[in-house]
Design a protein around this motif. Structure first.
Motif, short mmCIF file in Angstrom:
data_model
loop_
_atom_site.label_atom_id
_atom_site.label_comp_id
_atom_site.label_asym_id
_atom_site.label_seq_id
_atom_site.Cartn_x
_atom_site.Cartn_y
_atom_site.Cartn_z
N LEU A 145 37.04 27.27 23.11
CA LEU A 145 36.74 25.92 22.67
C LEU A 145 35.24 25.80 22.45
N LYS A 146 34.84 25.01 21.45
CA LYS A 146 33.41 24.76 21.26
C LYS A 146 32.85 24.09 22.51
N PRO A 147 31.56 24.32 22.79
CA PRO A 147 31.00 23.82 24.07
C PRO A 147 31.12 22.31 24.25
N THR A 148 31.15 21.57 23.17
CA THR A 148 31.22 20.10 23.30
C THR A 148 32.64 19.59 23.51
N VAL A 149 33.64 20.46 23.39
CA VAL A 149 35.04 20.03 23.49
C VAL A 149 35.51 20.12 24.95
N ASN A 150 36.14 19.06 25.42
CA ASN A 150 36.70 19.04 26.78
C ASN A 150 37.71 20.16 26.99
N ASP A 151 37.74 20.72 28.19
CA ASP A 151 38.67 21.80 28.49
C ASP A 151 39.46 21.46 29.75
N PRO A 152 40.52 20.65 29.62
CA PRO A 152 41.29 20.26 30.81
C PRO A 152 41.93 21.44 31.53
N GLN A 153 42.30 22.48 30.76
CA GLN A 153 42.89 23.66 31.40
C GLN A 153 41.86 24.33 32.33
N GLY A 154 40.63 24.42 31.84
CA GLY A 154 39.55 24.98 32.66
C GLY A 154 39.30 24.16 33.90
N THR A 155 39.33 22.83 33.76
CA THR A 155 39.12 21.95 34.90
C THR A 155 40.21 22.16 35.95
N THR A 156 41.45 22.36 35.49
CA THR A 156 42.56 22.59 36.42
C THR A 156 42.38 23.91 37.16
N VAL A 157 41.99 24.96 36.41
CA VAL A 157 41.77 26.26 37.06
C VAL A 157 40.63 26.15 38.07
N LEU A 158 39.57 25.42 37.70
CA LEU A 158 38.44 25.20 38.62
C LEU A 158 38.93 24.57 39.92
N GLY A 159 39.76 23.52 39.80
CA GLY A 159 40.32 22.88 40.99
C GLY A 159 41.15 23.85 41.82
N GLY A 160 41.94 24.68 41.15
CA GLY A 160 42.75 25.67 41.85
C GLY A 160 41.92 26.66 42.63
N LEU A 161 40.85 27.14 41.99
CA LEU A 161 39.97 28.11 42.66
C LEU A 161 39.29 27.47 43.87
N LYS A 162 38.83 26.23 43.70
CA LYS A 162 38.17 25.55 44.82
C LYS A 162 39.14 25.35 45.98
N SER A 163 40.38 24.99 45.66
CA SER A 163 41.34 24.75 46.75
C SER A 163 41.76 26.06 47.41
N LEU A 164 41.52 27.19 46.75
CA LEU A 164 41.76 28.49 47.39
C LEU A 164 40.55 28.94 48.21
N GLY A 165 39.48 28.14 48.22
CA GLY A 165 38.33 28.47 49.06
C GLY A 165 37.17 29.12 48.32
N PHE A 166 37.26 29.22 46.99
CA PHE A 166 36.15 29.79 46.21
C PHE A 166 35.13 28.69 45.95
N ASN A 167 34.23 28.47 46.91
CA ASN A 167 33.32 27.33 46.80
C ASN A 167 32.12 27.62 45.91
N SER A 168 31.88 28.87 45.56
CA SER A 168 30.71 29.18 44.73
C SER A 168 31.01 29.02 43.24
N VAL A 169 32.27 28.74 42.87
CA VAL A 169 32.61 28.59 41.45
C VAL A 169 32.14 27.22 40.96
N LYS A 170 31.45 27.21 39.82
CA LYS A 170 30.84 25.98 39.32
C LYS A 170 31.50 25.47 38.04
N ASP A 171 32.01 26.37 37.23
CA ASP A 171 32.58 25.94 35.95
C ASP A 171 33.56 26.99 35.46
N VAL A 172 34.63 26.53 34.82
CA VAL A 172 35.61 27.45 34.23
C VAL A 172 35.95 26.94 32.83
N ARG A 173 35.92 27.85 31.86
CA ARG A 173 36.42 27.55 30.52
C ARG A 173 37.49 28.57 30.18
N VAL A 174 38.57 28.10 29.59
CA VAL A 174 39.69 28.99 29.29
C VAL A 174 39.83 29.14 27.79
#
Lengths: 84, 84
Positions: free
Chosen positions: B10-39
Motif C-alpha cells: 500500500l502507498k504510505p499514505t493509505v491506511n492499512d487495517p490488516q497491518g494494524t491488526t497484526v500489530l495488535g496480535g504481536l503486542k498481545s503475544l508480548g512483542f513490545n518492541s514492535v512499533k509498526d506493521v504494514r502488510v
C-alpha cells in the motif's frame, strides 16, 4: 530502530491455488510468456531494538509464532536500519 | 527464463487495517518492541523471455494491469535469471 522486510511464501511442495488463479488471469489478459506464479505475503515490521542480532531474533520469533505457518510456509527476513 | 520477485505494498499514505491488526496480535503475544506493521503481497512470476529489459517491461505491464492497484498500491520488481 530496525525495519524488517519479511517475505512469507508457501513451501515449494505445497499447492498454490491462488497462484494458479493469478496465472490464469495473466494468460487471459494475453501475457503468454508467463509460466508460473506463486503468491505469498510481504510484511514490513518496525522494531525498536538497538542490537541487530537481537532485532533479527525477535523478528524470527514473530514469524514462527504469528506471521508464518511453519508447517506449510517458509520466510526470509531482510533487516535494514531505520532512522525513525 | 526470468523469475520476477514482486513486492506490492500500500502507498504510505493509505491506511492499512490488516497491518494494524497484526500489530495488535504481536503486542498481545508480548512483542513490545514492535512499533509498526504494514502488510503487502509478494509474488514470484516466471516469464519465458530472453531479453531482460523485455522481461522487465512485461512484468511491469502485469503489475499495472492485474497484480497491483496503481491507485492505492505501489510495487517493486527484482528480476533474476532462472535456469528453467
Amino acid at each position: 530502530m530496525f525495519l524488517a522486510k519479511i517475505n512469507v511464501t508457501l513451501k515449494p511442495t505445497v499447492n498454490d491455488p491462488q497462484g494458479t488463479t493469478v496465472l490464469g488471469g495473466l494468460k487471459s489478459l494475453g501475457f503468454n510468456s508467463v509460466k508460473d506464479v506463486r503468491v505469498g505475503k510481504f510484511l514490513e515490521v518496525k522494531v525498536d531494538e538497538t542490537d541487530p542480532s537481537k532485532a533479527r531474533s525477535v523478528v524470527n520469533d514473530m514469524c514462527e509464532k504469528l506471521l508464518a505457518n511453519p508447517v506449510i510456509e517458509q520466510y526470509s527476513v531482510e533487516l535494514v536500519e531505520d532512522p525513525g
